[in-house]
Design an enzyme around this catalytic site. Structure first.
Site, PDB file in Angstrom:
ATOM      1  N   ASP A 162     -62.289  12.024 -17.312  1.00 37.27           N
ATOM      2  CA  ASP A 162     -61.895  11.065 -16.280  1.00 37.27           C
ATOM      3  C   ASP A 162     -60.954  10.026 -16.904  1.00 37.27           C
ATOM      4  O   ASP A 162     -61.252   9.482 -17.976  1.00 37.27           O
ATOM      5  CB  ASP A 162     -63.196  10.392 -15.776  1.00 37.27           C
ATOM      6  CG  ASP A 162     -63.011   9.621 -14.497  1.00 37.27           C
ATOM      7  OD1 ASP A 162     -62.086   9.933 -13.743  1.00 37.27           O
ATOM      8  OD2 ASP A 162     -63.833   8.707 -14.244  1.00 37.27           O
ATOM      9  N   HIS A 163     -59.820   9.765 -16.270  1.00 37.63           N
ATOM     10  CA  HIS A 163     -58.882   8.730 -16.729  1.00 37.63           C
ATOM     11  C   HIS A 163     -58.466   8.853 -18.190  1.00 37.63           C
ATOM     12  O   HIS A 163     -58.549   7.872 -18.957  1.00 37.63           O
ATOM     13  CB  HIS A 163     -59.478   7.324 -16.508  1.00 37.63           C
ATOM     14  CG  HIS A 163     -59.614   6.965 -15.071  1.00 37.63           C
ATOM     15  ND1 HIS A 163     -58.550   6.621 -14.276  1.00 37.63           N
ATOM     16  CD2 HIS A 163     -60.706   6.947 -14.266  1.00 37.63           C
ATOM     17  CE1 HIS A 163     -58.979   6.389 -13.050  1.00 37.63           C
ATOM     18  NE2 HIS A 163     -60.282   6.594 -13.011  1.00 37.63           N
ATOM     19  N   ASP A 216     -54.139   9.805 -16.637  1.00 31.17           N
ATOM     20  CA  ASP A 216     -53.894   8.631 -15.793  1.00 31.17           C
ATOM     21  C   ASP A 216     -52.780   7.816 -16.415  1.00 31.17           C
ATOM     22  O   ASP A 216     -53.008   6.983 -17.292  1.00 31.17           O
ATOM     23  CB  ASP A 216     -55.172   7.802 -15.652  1.00 31.17           C
ATOM     24  CG  ASP A 216     -54.929   6.554 -14.807  1.00 31.17           C
ATOM     25  OD1 ASP A 216     -53.786   6.369 -14.335  1.00 31.17           O
ATOM     26  OD2 ASP A 216     -55.877   5.767 -14.619  1.00 31.17           O
ATOM     27  N   GLU A 230     -52.521  10.795 -11.328  1.00 27.63           N
ATOM     28  CA  GLU A 230     -52.635   9.684 -10.359  1.00 27.63           C
ATOM     29  C   GLU A 230     -51.265   9.073 -10.117  1.00 27.63           C
ATOM     30  O   GLU A 230     -50.519   8.796 -11.058  1.00 27.63           O
ATOM     31  CB  GLU A 230     -53.609   8.619 -10.901  1.00 27.63           C
ATOM     32  CG  GLU A 230     -53.765   7.409  -9.967  1.00 27.63           C
ATOM     33  CD  GLU A 230     -54.937   6.500 -10.374  1.00 27.63           C
ATOM     34  OE1 GLU A 230     -55.999   7.028 -10.793  1.00 27.63           O
ATOM     35  OE2 GLU A 230     -54.769   5.266 -10.276  1.00 27.63           O
ATOM     36  N   HIS A 232     -60.539   8.006  -5.855  1.00 27.02           N
ATOM     37  CA  HIS A 232     -61.297   7.299  -6.897  1.00 27.02           C
ATOM     38  C   HIS A 232     -61.974   6.089  -6.267  1.00 27.02           C
ATOM     39  O   HIS A 232     -61.591   5.634  -5.198  1.00 27.02           O
ATOM     40  CB  HIS A 232     -60.344   6.833  -8.017  1.00 27.02           C
ATOM     41  CG  HIS A 232     -60.010   7.928  -8.980  1.00 27.02           C
ATOM     42  ND1 HIS A 232     -60.408   7.901 -10.287  1.00 27.02           N
ATOM     43  CD2 HIS A 232     -59.346   9.093  -8.820  1.00 27.02           C
ATOM     44  CE1 HIS A 232     -59.986   8.999 -10.901  1.00 27.02           C
ATOM     45  NE2 HIS A 232     -59.333   9.747 -10.023  1.00 27.02           N
ATOM     46  N   GLY A 233     -62.979   5.558  -6.975  1.00 35.71           N
ATOM     47  CA  GLY A 233     -63.652   4.368  -6.470  1.00 35.71           C
ATOM     48  C   GLY A 233     -64.481   4.656  -5.234  1.00 35.71           C
ATOM     49  O   GLY A 233     -64.465   3.901  -4.254  1.00 35.71           O
ATOM     50  N   VAL A 280     -67.489   9.244  -8.063  1.00 37.38           N
ATOM     51  CA  VAL A 280     -68.590   8.286  -7.876  1.00 37.38           C
ATOM     52  C   VAL A 280     -69.188   7.978  -9.246  1.00 37.38           C
ATOM     53  O   VAL A 280     -69.632   8.888  -9.946  1.00 37.38           O
ATOM     54  CB  VAL A 280     -69.690   8.880  -6.966  1.00 37.38           C
ATOM     55  CG1 VAL A 280     -70.831   7.886  -6.799  1.00 37.38           C
ATOM     56  CG2 VAL A 280     -69.121   9.275  -5.603  1.00 37.38           C
ATOM     57  N   THR A 295     -70.271   4.021 -10.191  1.00 38.13           N
ATOM     58  CA  THR A 295     -71.081   2.789 -10.053  1.00 38.13           C
ATOM     59  C   THR A 295     -72.333   3.000  -9.202  1.00 38.13           C
ATOM     60  O   THR A 295     -73.427   2.565  -9.588  1.00 38.13           O
ATOM     61  CB  THR A 295     -70.210   1.668  -9.430  1.00 38.13           C
ATOM     62  OG1 THR A 295     -69.029   1.542 -10.228  1.00 38.13           O
ATOM     63  CG2 THR A 295     -70.947   0.347  -9.392  1.00 38.13           C
TER      64      THR A 295
HETATM   65  P1  13P Z   1     -66.748   3.932  -8.822  1.00 35.90           P
HETATM   66  O1  13P Z   1     -67.435   3.436 -10.049  1.00 35.90           O
HETATM   67  O2  13P Z   1     -66.219   2.823  -7.964  1.00 35.90           O
HETATM   68  O3  13P Z   1     -67.578   4.906  -8.057  1.00 35.90           O
HETATM   69  O4  13P Z   1     -65.441   4.720  -9.286  1.00 35.90           O
HETATM   70  C1  13P Z   1     -65.600   5.911 -10.006  1.00 35.90           C
HETATM   71  C2  13P Z   1     -64.298   6.507 -10.360  1.00 35.90           C
HETATM   72  O5  13P Z   1     -63.365   6.480  -9.610  1.00 35.90           O
HETATM   73  C3  13P Z   1     -64.194   7.144 -11.669  1.00 35.90           C
HETATM   74  O6  13P Z   1     -62.918   7.626 -11.916  1.00 35.90           O
END
Ligand code: 13P
Length: 299
Positions: free
Chosen positions: A87-88, A109, A139, A213-214, A236, A238
């Site tokens: 991720d990223h 990213d 991205e 994302h997020g 997902v 957080t």
């Molecule tokens: P959240 O922590 O907001 O779920 O985002 C996760 C994310 O986008 C990881 O790349």
């Protein structure tokens, strides 16, 4: 019968989701309990799933040389497709190391760079990943931090014409788009406003798997609508971490004498409940039910 390999890149998985108009969860994972919870949930829901880990998480706790063989061992026994994605990935060192460790997919990213530099970096990583049989996520636009209210900054939103050129020139397999979400927890009581019109235009123009994302705290209505408008992968982190922590605190409060192993198992079960509900919400549940039969192919 030929053994099915269920440790896969994200490419076929996300094109299936694109064609059948649903989304796959991509869940950040840093240990065995999370990996088991994610893969068992996927199996019980007959759903594909993506396991994500960021370079920070890799360096702090879930080391690649532990996570990759563990996830591969779990995936080998699974009856649904499992992808393991960096991720990223922000620099070449982190990304090439993940490819060497045998991640099945990487994200580059370069969204903080200007357009041409993002293209240069992304196309290099995409060809490297493809040469090794792995997929590449990129991205365009920038999904920032909820704490900085980045989701409301329209200057960061993905431009449709640029996205078309970006995909043509980079050959990335899926594209993370900025339409109003942001990473991390939103301020209390805030539900982000998403630009669904832009999302529909991006889907129409690109006709390929799109990534949100997020995903945490974005609200059920937004998530359902985002899937209906063309999102095929939802990140997902957080929300699951929060859910696991709350389960841990509650279990300890209810049973202060619980053994450590039992505590881990209780948290794992709580994570599964969260993940399975989410899979049902975004339509990935039951997508692989027909892959389960052992008999001969009928056609
Ligand atoms: P959240 O922590 O907001 O779920 O985002 C996760 C994310 O986008 C990881 O790349």
């Amino acid at each position: 019968m030929e053994e099915k390999i269920m440790y896969v890149s994200m490419k076929e998985m996300l094109w299936h989701a694109h064609t059948h108009r649903y989304a796959v969860m991509a869940i950040n994972c840093v240990n065995m309990e999370q990996a088991k919870a994610i893969i068992e949930s996927a199996e019980e829901e007959h759903s594909p799933v993506i396991i994500n880990i960021s370079p920070r998480q890799l360096k702090a706790h879930g080391y690649g040389y532990i996570m990759v063989p563990m996830i591969q061992a779990l995936a080998k026994r699974a009856s649904v497709p499992i992808a393991f994605n960096l991720d990223h990935g922000a620099n070449f060192e982190d990304i090439t190391q993940a490819l060497q460790w045998d991640f099945s997919s990487v994200m580059i990213d370069a969204s903080s760079y200007e357009f041409e530099e993002n293209i240069r970096r992304t196309s290099m990583i995409a060809s490297l990943a493809h040469g090794m049989g792995k997929s590449c996520e990129a991205e365009l636009g920038h999904v920032g931090l909820a704490a900085n209210a980045d989701g409301q900054n329209v200057d960061y939103f993905t431009n449709v014409a640029q996205a078309q050129e970006f995909v043509e020139r980079t050959h990335c397999d899926c594209l993370a788009v900025a339409i109003g979400t942001a990473h991390g927890a939103y301020p209390k009581g805030m539900i982000p406003q998403l630009d669904f019109e832009r999302l529909k235009q991006l889907k129409e123009a690109l006709n390929m798997p799109l990534v949100l994302h997020g995903g945490s705290g974005a609200g059920e209505e937004n998530i359902r609508k985002a899937v209906a408008c063309g999102i095929n992968k939802i990140n997902v982190c957080t929300d699951l971490m929060k859910h696991a922590k709350e389960a841990l605190i509650k279990t300890l409060a209810d049973e202060p004498d619980i053994e450590y192993m039992e505590l881990n198992m209780a948290v794992e079960e709580a994570m599964k409940d969260f993940i399975k509900d989410y899979m049902r919400m975004i339509g990935s549940s039951q997508q692989y039910i027909f892959e389960q039969h052992d008999g001969p192919e009928l056609d």
